[in-house]
Design a protein around this motif. Structure first.
Motif, PDB file in Angstrom:
ATOM      1  N   LYS A 166     -53.259  11.811  40.938  1.00  9.26           N
ATOM      2  CA  LYS A 166     -53.264  13.149  41.260  1.00  9.26           C
ATOM      3  C   LYS A 166     -54.820  13.734  41.970  1.00  9.26           C
ATOM      4  CE  LYS A 166     -50.670  14.900  37.246  1.00  9.26           C
ATOM      5  NZ  LYS A 166     -50.712  15.707  36.027  1.00  9.26           N
ATOM      6  N   LYS A 167     -55.749  12.887  41.809  1.00  2.40           N
ATOM      7  CA  LYS A 167     -56.980  13.014  42.398  1.00  2.40           C
ATOM      8  C   LYS A 167     -56.960  12.556  43.528  1.00  2.40           C
ATOM      9  CE  LYS A 167     -59.267  15.078  39.027  1.00  2.40           C
ATOM     10  NZ  LYS A 167     -59.832  16.157  39.255  1.00  2.40           N
ATOM     11  N   GLY A 168     -56.085  12.000  44.434  1.00  3.22           N
ATOM     12  CA  GLY A 168     -56.288  11.409  45.641  1.00  3.22           C
ATOM     13  C   GLY A 168     -55.329  10.138  45.966  1.00  3.22           C
ATOM     14  N   GLY A 169     -54.566   9.757  45.484  1.00  6.15           N
ATOM     15  CA  GLY A 169     -53.732   8.136  45.439  1.00  6.15           C
ATOM     16  C   GLY A 169     -54.156   7.123  44.882  1.00  6.15           C
ATOM     17  N   LEU A 170     -53.165   5.999  45.142  1.00  7.60           N
ATOM     18  CA  LEU A 170     -53.485   4.833  44.306  1.00  7.60           C
ATOM     19  C   LEU A 170     -53.624   3.792  45.422  1.00  7.60           C
ATOM     20  CD1 LEU A 170     -50.818   5.021  41.670  1.00  7.60           C
ATOM     21  CD2 LEU A 170     -53.499   5.606  41.390  1.00  7.60           C
ATOM     22  N   SER A 171     -54.838   2.593  45.179  1.00  3.69           N
ATOM     23  CA  SER A 171     -54.539   1.533  46.005  1.00  3.69           C
ATOM     24  C   SER A 171     -53.133   0.766  45.720  1.00  3.69           C
ATOM     25  CB  SER A 171     -55.833   0.701  45.323  1.00  3.69           C
ATOM     26  OG  SER A 171     -55.485   0.066  44.270  1.00  3.69           O
ATOM     27  N   PHE A 172     -53.098  -0.250  46.693  1.00  6.69           N
ATOM     28  CA  PHE A 172     -51.786  -1.014  46.413  1.00  6.69           C
ATOM     29  C   PHE A 172     -51.995  -1.934  45.122  1.00  6.69           C
ATOM     30  CE2 PHE A 172     -49.848  -5.295  46.982  1.00  6.69           C
ATOM     31  CZ  PHE A 172     -48.597  -4.922  47.619  1.00  6.69           C
ATOM     32  N   THR A 173     -52.934  -2.267  44.818  1.00  4.32           N
ATOM     33  CA  THR A 173     -52.856  -2.799  43.406  1.00  4.32           C
ATOM     34  C   THR A 173     -52.582  -1.855  42.216  1.00  4.32           C
ATOM     35  OG1 THR A 173     -54.924  -4.316  43.810  1.00  4.32           O
ATOM     36  CG2 THR A 173     -54.148  -3.936  41.745  1.00  4.32           C
ATOM     37  N   ALA A 174     -53.240  -0.699  42.264  1.00  5.10           N
ATOM     38  CA  ALA A 174     -52.895   0.286  41.215  1.00  5.10           C
ATOM     39  C   ALA A 174     -51.501   0.758  41.342  1.00  5.10           C
ATOM     40  CB  ALA A 174     -53.960   1.543  41.418  1.00  5.10           C
ATOM     41  N   ALA A 175     -50.891   1.015  42.405  1.00  5.23           N
ATOM     42  CA  ALA A 175     -49.753   1.419  42.590  1.00  5.23           C
ATOM     43  C   ALA A 175     -48.579   0.142  42.173  1.00  5.23           C
ATOM     44  CB  ALA A 175     -49.413   1.594  44.183  1.00  5.23           C
ATOM     45  N   ASN A 176     -49.061  -0.800  42.230  1.00  7.19           N
ATOM     46  CA  ASN A 176     -48.045  -1.919  41.782  1.00  7.19           C
ATOM     47  C   ASN A 176     -47.939  -1.894  40.155  1.00  7.19           C
ATOM     48  OD1 ASN A 176     -46.949  -3.115  43.989  1.00  7.19           O
ATOM     49  ND2 ASN A 176     -48.654  -4.693  44.226  1.00  7.19           N
TER      50      ASN A 176
END
Length: 309
Positions: A166-176
């Motif tokens: 919500k604060k601005g998106g996820l890194s590729f790692t965090a999204a996985n």
């Protein structure tokens, strides 16, 4: 009259002498201060130089000489970094804590303490430190989420990632990680509450399931069935997102499939879940070397080669 003049002369000298002595003392103090500053800087820059060539013992010796001159937060932090590199995590934690005590709002000091607390298996303390870092840097929620995953607190981990998104998106790692956690939480929600509690209190069946999937992925790697190994490892991570070997095996499969960037991502995630297992760490570093070599990144390749030695 002569006697009177002599007394006045002595009186004048008595006034002048303290001022002259005071000036000498000031000059002496300035020289002493300059010498201390020069000596401090000499030892400090030598410490940085020795750390740069991974001579941590010598760096620590130089920093301790700095500490004797000025025991400040920077020196405590640098000592913590060198102790951490030597895997002396208790000493590192103590040094980072001293730095934090002196400057509680310094993100890097807090991060050093957080990492050391994880290495000494003080996860609750690490979480408290991590939450302080979040106030300074909201993206640190990803690191806090990894701690919760390691503790099997998947809902709490997912909550951290949702707030981060919500604060601005996820890194590729965090999204996985979020995708895997959503599947895990959904699966747990479908289970009966009593059954879930039994599983939680009885780790043996989970260990057997863990070992079973690990064996399957390892067999696929040995027979060079890399697509199967990749698929099985991902399936395993849905059930065991804090099992570092699954990340390692997935990375090995991805390397074989020439998906080097994805392999590196998996290794970076899995590395955070290793606790006091030097041989497993070494295997991770070897897999990093393979990926970076194939990508032509000699700097990173050499960096991880040094860690293997």
């Amino acid at each position: 009259m002569k006697k009177y003049m002599y007394i006045l002369l002595l009186s004048g000298m008595s006034i002048l002498i303290p001022e002259y002595v005071h000036a000498q003392e000031e000059e002496s103090a300035e020289i002493s201060l300059e010498e201390n500053i020069d000596e401090f800087q000499e030892h400090f820059f030598e410490a940085l130089k020795q750390r740069g060539i991974e001579n941590y013992d010598r760096a620590i010796d130089e920093l301790l000489k700095c500490k004797a001159i000025d025991d400040n937060a920077t020196i405590a932090f640098e000592l913590g970094k060198n102790y951490y590199s030597q895997k002396e995590y208790d000493k590192a934690k103590e040094s980072f804590q001293k730095a934090v005590n002196k400057k509680p709002q310094n993100q890097w000091y807090l991060t050093g303490l957080f990492n050391s607390q994880l290495k000494t298996n003080e996860r609750q303390e690490a979480l408290r430190t991590g939450k302080k870092i979040i106030y300074l840097n909201p993206t640190f929620r990803e690191d806090v989420a990894k701690v919760y995953v390691g503790m099997g607190e998947y809902k709490k981990a997912l909550k951290q990632l949702e707030k981060l998104e919500k604060k601005g998106g996820l890194s590729f790692t965090a999204a996985n990680m979020k995708t895997m956690l959503e599947k895990q939480v959904s699966k747990n929600n479908k289970s009966d509450g009593k059954v879930a509690e039994v599983i939680k209190q009885t780790p043996k069946p989970r260990v057997r399931g863990d070992k079973r999937i690990l064996d399957q992925v390892e067999d696929a790697l040995q027979t060079k069935s890399f697509e199967a190994a990749n698929r099985l490892a991902k399936m395993g991570l849905n059930d065991f997102p804090s099992q570092p070997k699954l990340y390692l095996y997935n990375a090995k499969a991805l390397n074989a499939l020439k998906e080097y960037k994805k392999a590196i991502e998996m290794l970076e995630i899995g590395l955070d879940y290793i606790i006091d297992d030097a041989s497993l760490e070494k295997e991770f570093y070897q897999t990093f070397v393979v990926a970076y070599k194939q990508m032509g990144n000699s700097k990173k390749e050499n960096f991880y080669r040094k860690k293997i030695q």
